[in-house]
Motif scaffolding. Structure first.
Motif, PDB file in Angstrom:
ATOM      1  N   ARG A  53       0.687  -1.244   0.056  1.00  0.00           N
ATOM      2  CA  ARG A  53       0.063   0.017  -0.012  1.00  0.00           C
ATOM      3  C   ARG A  53       0.841   1.092   0.016  1.00  0.00           C
ATOM      4  O   ARG A  53       0.563   2.210  -0.563  1.00  0.00           O
ATOM      5  N   GLY A  54       2.070   1.191   0.827  1.00  0.00           N
ATOM      6  CA  GLY A  54       2.935   2.406   0.953  1.00  0.00           C
ATOM      7  C   GLY A  54       3.670   2.678  -0.497  1.00  0.00           C
ATOM      8  O   GLY A  54       4.178   3.850  -0.697  1.00  0.00           O
ATOM      9  N   LYS A  55       4.123   1.371  -1.087  1.00  0.00           N
ATOM     10  CA  LYS A  55       4.834   1.780  -2.138  1.00  0.00           C
ATOM     11  C   LYS A  55       4.379   2.783  -3.264  1.00  0.00           C
ATOM     12  O   LYS A  55       5.163   3.402  -3.477  1.00  0.00           O
ATOM     13  N   GLN A  56       3.118   2.483  -3.764  1.00  0.00           N
ATOM     14  CA  GLN A  56       2.722   3.693  -4.682  1.00  0.00           C
ATOM     15  C   GLN A  56       2.825   4.892  -4.244  1.00  0.00           C
ATOM     16  O   GLN A  56       3.315   5.920  -5.171  1.00  0.00           O
ATOM     17  N   TYR A  57       2.640   5.177  -2.989  1.00  0.00           N
ATOM     18  CA  TYR A  57       2.580   6.597  -2.529  1.00  0.00           C
ATOM     19  C   TYR A  57       3.986   6.928  -2.426  1.00  0.00           C
ATOM     20  O   TYR A  57       4.436   8.447  -2.623  1.00  0.00           O
ATOM     21  N   LEU A  58       5.062   6.240  -2.100  1.00  0.00           N
ATOM     22  CA  LEU A  58       6.341   6.434  -1.802  1.00  0.00           C
ATOM     23  C   LEU A  58       7.005   7.124  -3.192  1.00  0.00           C
ATOM     24  O   LEU A  58       7.629   8.094  -3.424  1.00  0.00           O
ATOM     25  N   ILE A  59       6.842   6.145  -4.097  1.00  0.00           N
ATOM     26  CA  ILE A  59       7.086   6.156  -5.660  1.00  0.00           C
ATOM     27  C   ILE A  59       6.508   7.814  -5.906  1.00  0.00           C
ATOM     28  O   ILE A  59       7.207   8.514  -6.632  1.00  0.00           O
TER      29      ILE A  59
END
Length: 717
Positions: free
Chosen positions: A313-319
């Motif tokens: 879930r966090g990966k897309q926001y971090l990118i």
């Protein structure tokens, strides 16, 4: 009176603690020494006194401006009164003020492997109006000390101040305060910063570190001063109990509400609130940590399900953030952020850049910039640190403080059962005895820093370097020994007695020969040629003193190498090879000379078969291979020049012992001791030595007994 003034006619008196009449040869030897014109005050004879070469073994001789090269030793130097010493209370004190207080305090010390620990110390005035040098470091600090004071090098060895060269790397002491007010100490062996209160705890000054069920162990500062790490100010607590305690104080308006503290608290909070760290992170991080830990403990399954897909879930926001203008700007700002080097003050970009800068420019240590002789004199002071023999200066380096060595281990006597013979055989296999030497030069011996000074030693030993290197880590013969003992509380001790081996003996012989030749040339009518001496200030005296220092350093490091092997063997048998921390370490010289202050005058004190016993000095007094030994603490008796015996003392010469006793006598007198029982060690039979209990009774005014030991393993050459 504990001592007896001998009824002999000499310019200076002879005081004896032997409690028995001297033989004719012993009396003659005492008279010869007491007749020398430069002997100061009196000659002191210890309880173990017996015939020696030139002077009695067990004699203490104070001299003015001259020294007899019949003893081997090194002068431990000192510092001017304004020298600052950091203590664990977070403050630094002038060494002169510490000496004036006359109390014990706790300093930072360093092990040979570069691990900083805390240890108890005392301070004292050591010399009047002595010559000085200034040591300048690359951190712009200056240290004023006597030329002979030893500095700890980066590899854990020592070198005198006057022998330090530009670029010499010293063992560093770095300290700083973090944002919460806690003292941090940089550990040289790892480069990591460690909180000082945990250094205190792991040095054993708070007792055993407890465990709190379901909690992490923390250390509470009782007076709420995080920089004050005195043991009496520290208390172990569980982290949950610690947080609850602080909340209860606030709820009850205790401690925090006095006006001075409240003003500081309000000001501090206001300042922190203006920073991202103070506003965004500090408050919410502490509150969030408490809440999430409580949540994890109370609802573990729900927590696991809640975080199961966190990475996805966090990966897309971090990118997305990293690719945004805001994210790119933040990354650029971090990449171009500058950091200050705490050693030299240089501004270096990025943490990696700072690390590389320190590694390249400073090698994680302080370096010597210059050593400058000074043209004035001052009174000087030093510390005694019994456990580690060194201490940190505020300037940021470690220095030595002013034989035999022993360590108290955490093992007990029960653990030795059935293992004594194996331990002895392993010791004999690992440590050469008698005239033997190591087949190969050990790495630690080859890396000893003082080998670079070997070319400056007397020309008569220049062909002995290879032999000296192979003998580093060997015991020798005679009364030298390695012993496993246990005390009256059944605690296991490791003890050894050794010296500077063949190289030390050869150096002594070379200088004794020079002294005799000078006496002949000057027409000096000495009562014994072995009392030939050097006069302070002459080239011969300086050459002798330089070689004495080198030989004493060799002897000390030789014992260190052997003790490391010895300790490893015992750990193999009792702890499966796991290294253990000693509970107490004691090192003391004998057969040596020091420049000291006695009766308010500077004198050279030669202890020939004697140990220094100033107030709080730890010492070792061994008996024979079948008798008790003692760990002692000095009482500072002025009449003995603050000295005590170094053992029981021989009752019979070696040849006479072999004629009087048989192998059966040896076997009988060493019952219960795992040791050699053959004619090769017959001259060391217990009956050849004075009764150790009587020797100890005769010096009750010189030392107090700290521990009584009985050996169960004894290795001799």
């Amino acid at each position: 009176m504990p001592y007896e003034k001998l009824e002999i006619t000499t310019p200076t008196p002879v005081l004896s603690w032997a409690n028995h009449p001297l033989g004719s040869e012993e009396t003659k030897m005492a008279k010869n020494v007491a007749s020398l014109p430069f002997v100061f005050k009196h000659v002191a004879l210890m309880p173990d006194v017996h015939l020696g070469k030139g002077a009695l073994v067990g004699s203490v001789i104070a001299t003015k401006e001259a020294i007899i090269p019949a003893a081997v030793g090194v002068d431990i130097g000192c510092f001017v009164g304004d020298t600052l010493v950091p203590l664990v209370d977070g403050k630094s004190y002038r060494i002169q003020d510490l000496a004036a207080q006359g109390k014990k305090f706790i300093v930072y010390s360093c092990t040979p492997t570069g691990k900083i620990v805390a240890a108890q110390a005392t301070a004292k005035l050591t010399r009047h109006n002595t010559s000085l040098v200034k040591v300048i470091l690359d951190n712009r600090e200056e240290i004023i000390c006597t030329p002979d004071h030893q500095f700890m090098l980066r590899d854990g060895t020592y070198k005198e101040a006057e022998l330090l060269q530009t670029g010499t790397s010293l063992m560093p002491f770095y300290a700083q305060t973090d944002k919460d007010g806690y003292t941090l100490i940089a550990q040289p062996y790892s480069g990591m910063w460690q909180k000082a209160h945990w250094i205190i705890a792991r040095s054993g000054l708070l007792g055993k570190i407890p465990k709190f069920e379901g909690q992490r162990t923390v250390i509470h500062h009782r007076n709420f001063q995080q920089s004050d790490n005195c043991p009496q100010n520290l208390e172990f607590m569980g982290d949950c109990d610690h947080s609850a305690y602080h909340r209860s104080l606030i709820d009850r308006n205790q401690h925090w509400q006095f006006p001075e503290f409240e003003n500081k608290r309000v000001t501090s909070l206001a300042q922190k609130a203006q920073t991202p760290e103070g506003y965004q992170y500090q408050y919410y991080a502490e509150r969030g940590t408490r809440n999430i830990l409580q949540y994890m403990q109370q609802q573990p399954e729900h927590f696991k399900n809640a975080v199961a897909d966190n990475g996805l879930r966090g990966k897309q926001y971090l990118i997305a953030y990293n690719q945004s203008d805001k994210g790119k700007a933040k990354s650029k700002e971090i990449a171009n952020r500058y950091y200050t080097c705490e050693i030299c003050g240089a501004e270096v970009k990025t943490p990696i850049g700072l690390h590389n800068h320190c590694k390249k420019e400073h090698q994680c240590n302080h370096q010597v910039v210059a050593v400058i002789p000074l043209n004035h004199t001052e009174d000087v002071y030093c510390l005694t640190v019994p456990e580690y023999s060194n201490f940190a200066l505020k300037a940021g380096v470690f220095v030595h403080n002013c034989g035999m060595c022993a360590i108290k281990t955490p093992f007990t006597g029960e653990q030795l059962e059935g293992k004594l013979k194996k331990i002895r055989l392993d010791i004999e296999a690992a440590i050469p005895t008698g005239f033997n030497e190591n087949k190969d030069i050990e790495k630690s011996a080859a890396n000893w820093q003082r080998w670079r000074d070997f070319p400056d030693l007397h020309p008569g030993v220049q062909d002995l370097q290879s032999k000296a290197m192979k003998q580093m880590g060997s015991l020798g013969g005679g009364n030298h020994f390695i012993e496993v003992c246990f005390d009256t509380e059944n605690q296991v001790w490791l003890m050894l007695h050794s010296g500077s081996r063949n190289i030390g003996n050869k150096l002594a012989q070379c200088h004794i020969h020079t002294a005799k030749e000078l006496a002949k040339m000057a027409g000096n009518l000495l009562p014994d040629p072995d009392l030939s001496y050097f006069v302070a200030g002459t080239p011969e005296f300086r050459a002798y003193w330089n070689d004495l220092q080198w030989a004493q350093d060799y002897a000390r490091f030789n014992r260190d190498v052997m003790m490391a092997r010895f300790k490893h063997i015992v750990e193999k048998h009792l702890a499966g090879g796991k290294a253990v921390k000693p509970l107490l370490q004691v090192n003391c010289h004998h057969n040596y000379a020091e420049k000291e202050v006695h009766f308010d005058e500077d004198v050279y004190v030669t202890r020939k078969g004697a140990v220094r016993a100033q107030n709080e000095d730890y010492g070792i007094i061994p008996g024979s291979m079948g008798a008790k030994s003692f760990i002692v603490k000095g009482k500072g008796n002025a009449h003995s020049f603050c000295s005590c015996s170094h053992g029981a003392g021989r009752l019979l010469s070696r040849n006479k012992a072999k004629n009087v006793y048989t192998l059966d006598d040896l076997i009988e007198q060493t019952q219960g001791v795992e040791c050699r029982k053959d004619t090769g060690v017959l001259d060391e039979i217990p009956g050849a030595y004075k009764p150790i209990d009587q020797v100890m009774a005769n010096q009750a005014d010189l030392v107090e007994v700290v521990a009584t030991l009985k050996q169960v393993v004894c290795v001799k050459g």
